[in-house]
Design an enzyme around this catalytic site. Structure first.
Site, PDB file in Angstrom:
ATOM      1  N   PRO A 153       6.382 -54.061   3.544  1.00 49.69           N
ATOM      2  CA  PRO A 153       7.465 -54.527   4.507  1.00 49.69           C
ATOM      3  C   PRO A 153       7.153 -54.732   6.000  1.00 49.69           C
ATOM      4  CG  PRO A 153       7.820 -52.414   3.483  1.00 49.69           C
ATOM      5  CD  PRO A 153       6.998 -53.162   2.653  1.00 49.69           C
ATOM      6  N   ASN A 154       7.172 -55.844   6.624  1.00 51.42           N
ATOM      7  CA  ASN A 154       7.221 -55.898   7.964  1.00 51.42           C
ATOM      8  C   ASN A 154       5.788 -56.480   8.408  1.00 51.42           C
ATOM      9  OD1 ASN A 154      10.049 -55.309   8.684  1.00 51.42           O
ATOM     10  ND2 ASN A 154       9.361 -53.357   8.372  1.00 51.42           N
ATOM     11  N   ARG A 212       4.375 -57.762  16.122  1.00 46.93           N
ATOM     12  CA  ARG A 212       5.022 -56.775  15.836  1.00 46.93           C
ATOM     13  C   ARG A 212       4.288 -55.417  16.386  1.00 46.93           C
ATOM     14  NH1 ARG A 212       4.369 -53.192  10.150  1.00 46.93           N
ATOM     15  NH2 ARG A 212       6.087 -51.589  10.891  1.00 46.93           N
ATOM     16  N   TYR A 258      -0.297 -52.250  16.024  1.00 43.34           N
ATOM     17  CA  TYR A 258      -0.846 -52.912  14.502  1.00 43.34           C
ATOM     18  C   TYR A 258      -1.869 -54.000  15.081  1.00 43.34           C
ATOM     19  CZ  TYR A 258       2.932 -50.235  12.491  1.00 43.34           C
ATOM     20  OH  TYR A 258       3.684 -49.248  12.180  1.00 43.34           O
ATOM     21  N   ASN A 270      -1.270 -51.982   1.350  1.00 45.76           N
ATOM     22  CA  ASN A 270      -0.642 -51.433   2.507  1.00 45.76           C
ATOM     23  C   ASN A 270       0.911 -51.541   2.060  1.00 45.76           C
ATOM     24  OD1 ASN A 270       0.690 -50.680   5.007  1.00 45.76           O
ATOM     25  ND2 ASN A 270      -0.835 -51.776   6.223  1.00 45.76           N
ATOM     26  N   ALA A 309       6.377 -49.218   5.283  1.00 43.02           N
ATOM     27  CA  ALA A 309       6.972 -47.976   5.364  1.00 43.02           C
ATOM     28  C   ALA A 309       7.469 -47.353   4.132  1.00 43.02           C
ATOM     29  CB  ALA A 309       8.399 -48.398   5.962  1.00 43.02           C
ATOM     30  N   HIS A 364       6.109 -43.940   2.610  1.00 44.64           N
ATOM     31  CA  HIS A 364       6.380 -42.739   2.758  1.00 44.64           C
ATOM     32  C   HIS A 364       7.735 -42.468   2.195  1.00 44.64           C
ATOM     33  CE1 HIS A 364       3.757 -43.338   6.114  1.00 44.64           C
ATOM     34  NE2 HIS A 364       4.601 -44.497   6.326  1.00 44.64           N
ATOM     35  N   ASP A 399       4.410 -44.264  -8.907  1.00 46.38           N
ATOM     36  CA  ASP A 399       4.554 -44.466 -10.288  1.00 46.38           C
ATOM     37  C   ASP A 399       3.996 -45.489 -10.946  1.00 46.38           C
ATOM     38  OD1 ASP A 399       5.699 -41.831 -10.634  1.00 46.38           O
ATOM     39  OD2 ASP A 399       7.852 -42.625 -11.035  1.00 46.38           O
ATOM     40  N   GLU A 438      -5.382 -47.275  -0.676  1.00 44.03           N
ATOM     41  CA  GLU A 438      -4.338 -47.467   0.238  1.00 44.03           C
ATOM     42  C   GLU A 438      -4.751 -47.639   1.462  1.00 44.03           C
ATOM     43  OE1 GLU A 438      -2.543 -43.411   0.681  1.00 44.03           O
ATOM     44  OE2 GLU A 438      -1.118 -44.238   2.041  1.00 44.03           O
ATOM     45  N   HIS A 448      -3.757 -48.462   5.879  1.00 46.59           N
ATOM     46  CA  HIS A 448      -2.889 -48.372   6.978  1.00 46.59           C
ATOM     47  C   HIS A 448      -3.731 -48.773   8.126  1.00 46.59           C
ATOM     48  CE1 HIS A 448       0.209 -46.595   4.727  1.00 46.59           C
ATOM     49  NE2 HIS A 448      -0.748 -45.770   4.314  1.00 46.59           N
ATOM     50  N   LEU A 449      -3.045 -49.927   8.739  1.00 47.17           N
ATOM     51  CA  LEU A 449      -3.788 -50.252  10.295  1.00 47.17           C
ATOM     52  C   LEU A 449      -3.801 -49.207  11.157  1.00 47.17           C
ATOM     53  CD1 LEU A 449      -1.676 -53.397   9.972  1.00 47.17           C
ATOM     54  CD2 LEU A 449      -4.054 -53.759  10.280  1.00 47.17           C
ATOM     55  N   SER A 450      -2.943 -48.589  11.223  1.00 49.89           N
ATOM     56  CA  SER A 450      -2.625 -47.323  12.073  1.00 49.89           C
ATOM     57  C   SER A 450      -3.013 -46.036  11.787  1.00 49.89           C
ATOM     58  CB  SER A 450      -1.384 -47.275  12.717  1.00 49.89           C
ATOM     59  OG  SER A 450      -0.158 -46.864  11.789  1.00 49.89           O
ATOM     60  N   ARG A 493       0.632 -40.071  13.993  1.00 46.31           N
ATOM     61  CA  ARG A 493       1.912 -40.648  14.509  1.00 46.31           C
ATOM     62  C   ARG A 493       3.073 -39.617  13.996  1.00 46.31           C
ATOM     63  NH1 ARG A 493       2.266 -46.571  12.658  1.00 46.31           N
ATOM     64  NH2 ARG A 493       3.944 -46.588  14.139  1.00 46.31           N
ATOM     65  N   ARG A 525       5.366 -39.943   9.119  1.00 47.34           N
ATOM     66  CA  ARG A 525       4.474 -40.682   8.356  1.00 47.34           C
ATOM     67  C   ARG A 525       3.430 -40.232   7.889  1.00 47.34           C
ATOM     68  NH1 ARG A 525       5.800 -46.044  10.614  1.00 47.34           N
ATOM     69  NH2 ARG A 525       7.160 -45.826  12.428  1.00 47.34           N
TER      70      ARG A 525
HETATM   71  C1  DQA Z   1       1.578 -49.041   8.315  1.00 47.77           C
HETATM   72  C2  DQA Z   1       2.035 -47.492   8.830  1.00 47.77           C
HETATM   73  C3  DQA Z   1       3.519 -47.369   8.237  1.00 47.77           C
HETATM   74  O1  DQA Z   1       3.800 -46.005   8.633  1.00 47.77           O
HETATM   75  C4  DQA Z   1       4.519 -48.465   8.889  1.00 47.77           C
HETATM   76  O2  DQA Z   1       5.677 -48.123   8.339  1.00 47.77           O
HETATM   77  C5  DQA Z   1       4.211 -49.830   8.583  1.00 47.77           C
HETATM   78  C6  DQA Z   1       2.492 -49.956   8.757  1.00 47.77           C
HETATM   79  C7  DQA Z   1       0.311 -49.267   8.957  1.00 47.77           C
HETATM   80  O3  DQA Z   1      -0.304 -50.343   8.404  1.00 47.77           O
HETATM   81  O4  DQA Z   1      -0.022 -48.656   9.958  1.00 47.77           O
HETATM   82  O5  DQA Z   1       4.876 -50.404   8.300  1.00 47.77           O
HETATM   83  O6  DQA Z   1       1.457 -49.036   6.760  1.00 47.77           O
END
Ligand code: DQA
Length: 149
Positions: free
Chosen positions: A10-11, A18, A23, A74, A77, A80, A87, A98, A100-102, A107, A111
Site C-alpha cells: 500500500p501507498n 509521497r 522515501y 515491501n 504498512a 507492521h 502466514d 523483506e 523497506h526504503l526507510s 522511526r 514501525r
Molecule cells: C515502508 C515503511 C513502512 O513503515 C511504511 O508504512 C511504508 C513504506 C518503507 O519502504 O520504508 O509504507 O515499507
C-alpha cells in the site's frame, strides 16, 4: 532462468510524490525499471506487482508458488500489522527478502515490529531503492547455494 516477484504494498504507487524526504524522489515505475535491468545483469527474470489491497497481495504470494523462485516484498504498512501476509510467506515456502526504503528501526516505535521478518530470509531497510537491488543480489546468492548459513 530463476524468476523473482517484486511485490510492493500500500501507498508505494505514490513513490516520487509521497514524503520524498523519507522515501526518495524516484517513482515506482523508475524503481521497477531499475529492478528489471539489474535482474537482467544477474540473469534473473523480474516481475513487478503493486497493490494497495492486502487480499491481492496474499493472492500474489499464493500464485507465486511454482512460478517464482524468490520474492522481494515491501509490504508497506501491512508489514507492521499483517499476520496473514506472514502466514502466506510461510505457506508457499518461497525465499522472501523483506525490503523497506526507510530505516523502519529509526522511526516511530510502531514501525519497529515486522510480522514479515519472522517468515523472511532477511530484511534490508534504510538504503532507499538500492535495497531492492541488494535483495535481488541476496536471492541470486541463495539460488547459487553460496549464501552463509
Ligand atoms: C515502508 C515503511 C513502512 O513503515 C511504511 O508504512 C511504508 C513504506 C518503507 O519502504 O520504508 O509504507 O515499507
Amino acid at each position: 532462468m530463476k524468476s523473482v516477484l517484486i511485490l510492493n504494498g500500500p501507498n508505494l504507487n505514490l513513490l516520487g510524490t509521497r514524503q520524498p524526504e523519507v522515501y526518495g524522489s524516484e517513482t515506482l515505475a523508475m524503481v521497477e525499471e531499475r529492478c528489471r535491468s539489474h535482474g537482467e545483469t544477474l540473469g534473473l527474470a523480474v516481475t513487478c506487482v503493486q497493490s494497495n489491497h492486502e487480499g491481492v497481495l496474499l493472492d500474489q504470494i499464493h500464485a507465486a508458488k511454482g512460478r517464482h523462485h524468490g520474492i522481494v516484498l515491501n509490504a508497506g504498512a501491512y508489514t507492521h500489522t499483517s499476520v496473514a501476509l506472514m502466514d502466506a510467506i510461510y505457506s508457499v515456502e518461497i525465499p522472501t527478502v523483506e525490503v523497506h526504503l526507510s530505516n523502519i528501526h529509526s522511526r516511530e516505535s510502531f514501525r519497529h515490529t515486522s510480522y514479515i521478518s519472522r517468515a523472511a530470509i532477511g530484511q534490508i531497510c534504510g538504503f532507499g531503492s538500492f535495497g531492492y537491488l541488494m535483495a535481488l543480489e541476496a536471492l541470486k546468492q541463495r539460488f547459487s547455494g553460496s549464501e552463509p548459513e
